[in-house]
Design an enzyme around this catalytic site. Sequence first.
Site, mmCIF file in Angstrom:
data_model
loop_
_atom_site.group_PDB
_atom_site.id
_atom_site.type_symbol
_atom_site.label_atom_id
_atom_site.label_comp_id
_atom_site.label_asym_id
_atom_site.label_seq_id
_atom_site.Cartn_x
_atom_site.Cartn_y
_atom_site.Cartn_z
ATOM 1 N N GLU A 78 0.831 -1.206 0.000
ATOM 2 C CA GLU A 78 0.000 0.000 0.000
ATOM 3 C C GLU A 78 0.869 1.261 0.000
ATOM 4 O OE1 GLU A 78 -4.108 -0.865 2.205
ATOM 5 O OE2 GLU A 78 -2.391 -1.442 3.427
ATOM 6 N N GLU A 106 -4.313 -9.355 3.631
ATOM 7 C CA GLU A 106 -5.104 -9.044 4.824
ATOM 8 C C GLU A 106 -6.336 -9.921 4.983
ATOM 9 O OE1 GLU A 106 -2.854 -5.188 4.049
ATOM 10 O OE2 GLU A 106 -3.676 -6.840 2.886
#
Length: 720
Positions: free
Chosen positions: A115, A137
């Site tokens: 990210e 995740e």
Amino acid sequence: MIRYERDDEGIVTLTMDDPGAGANTMNDTYTAAMGETVDRLEAERDEITGVVLTSAKKTFFAGGNLTDLQSVTPERAGEFFAGIERIKSQLRRLEQLGTPVVAAINGTALGGGLELALATHHRIAVDDPRIKLGLPEVTLGLLPGGGGVTRLVRMLGIQEALMGWLLQGQQYAPAQAQAKGVVDQLVATREELVPAAKQWLREHRDDESAAVRPWDVKGYKIPGGTPSVPKFAANLPAFPANLRKTLKGAPTRSPRAILAAAVEGAQVDFDTASRIESRYITELAAGRESTAMIQAFFFDLQAINSGKLRPAGIEKRTVGRVGILGAGMMGAGIAYSAAMAGIDVVLKDVSVEGAARGKGYSEKLLARRVERGKLSDDAASTILARITPTADAADLAGVDVVIEAVFEDYDLKKQVFSEVEAVVGPDTLLCSNTSTLPITSLQEFATRPRDFIGLHFFSPVDKMQLVEIIRGEQTSDETVARAVDIVQQIRKIPVVVGDGRGFYTSRVFGTLILEGAVAVAEGIDPMVVERAATSAGFPAPPLAMLDEVSLTLTQHIRAEAEKAAAAEGRSLPKGPGEELIDSLVAEGRKGRAAGAGMYDYPADGPKVLWPGLRERFAKGTQVPVRDLQDRYLFVMALETAGCFEDGVLTDAESANIGGIFGIGFPPHTGGPATFMTNYEGGLAGFVARADELADAYGERFRPSAWLRGRVATGTLVDQA
């Protein structure tokens, strides 16, 4: 944490290097450092021509701090949301600096690490297949809350972002990530990385668009469209339908939240989409599911992989040659796994033809890998050549380890080991791949009981990652350590348990499949019995699994248990589940291998539930779905508690990882031990719900006095 160096050309190199950790993570140190760094970049903007973001660690950036994430509670949700928004605000300022920023990815970038790279304008990575990039995740009950959902949807479109990156948490090598449009450029070595980043900045010094993300340009359209586009809107209902099909109705929350964040975020501006993403990750982080999954898939696995279960102070050993006794499905699978790990294998069966058939199993698996481009022909030939089929026990001379994988029969195992022990050396590790027979009883016929241990593999071995290591009464610490070593050498996950009939996994798994039979005997519709399990998160339903292991095997295991009970002066009365199984076996319905069991197995189609089950046993009995789901979860969890009480289990890691990877306990629960301690209200809440089930469905759900005694501590294991 972040070294700031500006050269004569005005290029700033930011090198992340957390002084207090082996990897860079999104902890408080990072957040403070990035805040200061962005402030300085903005203050010196006019003197800067470009920015390179890289790492001094072996990895680029490891992502979120899981200890912090696991500690989030509903009471701390507001604080967590504010923290996430602060981190994302820093990345957004970096993205809108007005000067191009290049991510120089020197190592693995997962979760928050990717990210971070996504918030830059250009991504260069070292072309090393050992480097992994991805957003895993979802496997921890979370979603990428650092901008991963928002940016990937805008870069790739909703469908590609969801299917290629977000919903399954795929991890890619840099070349694969480049092909998927997330990495822009590759270099051959780490030494070339920063120079290549600086060269790109020089080449784009006069290109104003190089410092602007496409979605910050007026009129930008998300690839593939959004729900406001009629063509895309027409296909939108298929997204949740396909997700439900994939999850089989399991109550896992994170994939649904990812889908919602992606679709909702695509309909609004970037900053609003980012806040939507933050709200979803806050909800997930504050919930019990992510707490459980982080515990199992990060902390428990990390503890096992780092050697927590291995006796300390014993030198690590590497196996060069292994002997496998029995070339059936299990022995052949073990041979394949060992050969894949570079170990030479002597595969022995009663005939050379039988052993050769076992080797043929590896040949088929290797051919499939070659077809898929995962192996070259030469590599496959080299691996296959490591397996030597034989019927002569003398060929086992010189092996480091013997793994017996014959039928579950005490006398047969005794005969096999007596033949082998006459040939192998005094240092050869002796292992039995038994799934139910107590290791202590098998040690009685071994001439070296200290060197004898159980290695319980799971079928199919090439796909199942777990190996249950069973320690008998006379097994030495050195033998346990050597067993852990070989399991890790063949790239499997070792859990270590104590002895007892069925050990841990078989003992607990048996309660699940029997509960399915009990439910049918109660008159509940067989389809309801099966669907309740899959909707609770089990990968396969109990009646189907009963057919897979075979109804006759459950009879055999029960007969052995009855024999042992009789020797102790006890009796084991049969319940309705055992009686139902007996009646089906008497009619020749013995399971999948026999072509008929709880299911029919037509030659021209998929298996179907045998109509006779509904016709003969269904009485219209109505049970709340939640009760039926809980019956499966609780009967297994209570038996797991019994394993702790009996000393078969001594650590929560083996219970959780063994339950998830070995016998299909729903992953979103974190495993049987965490399911009990993480239940609403903690262990006290679990015991209270078990009492409710016992009152309604029978004493098998009644918690033991030992378990009630653990409520005060809230744990199943005394803390060291």
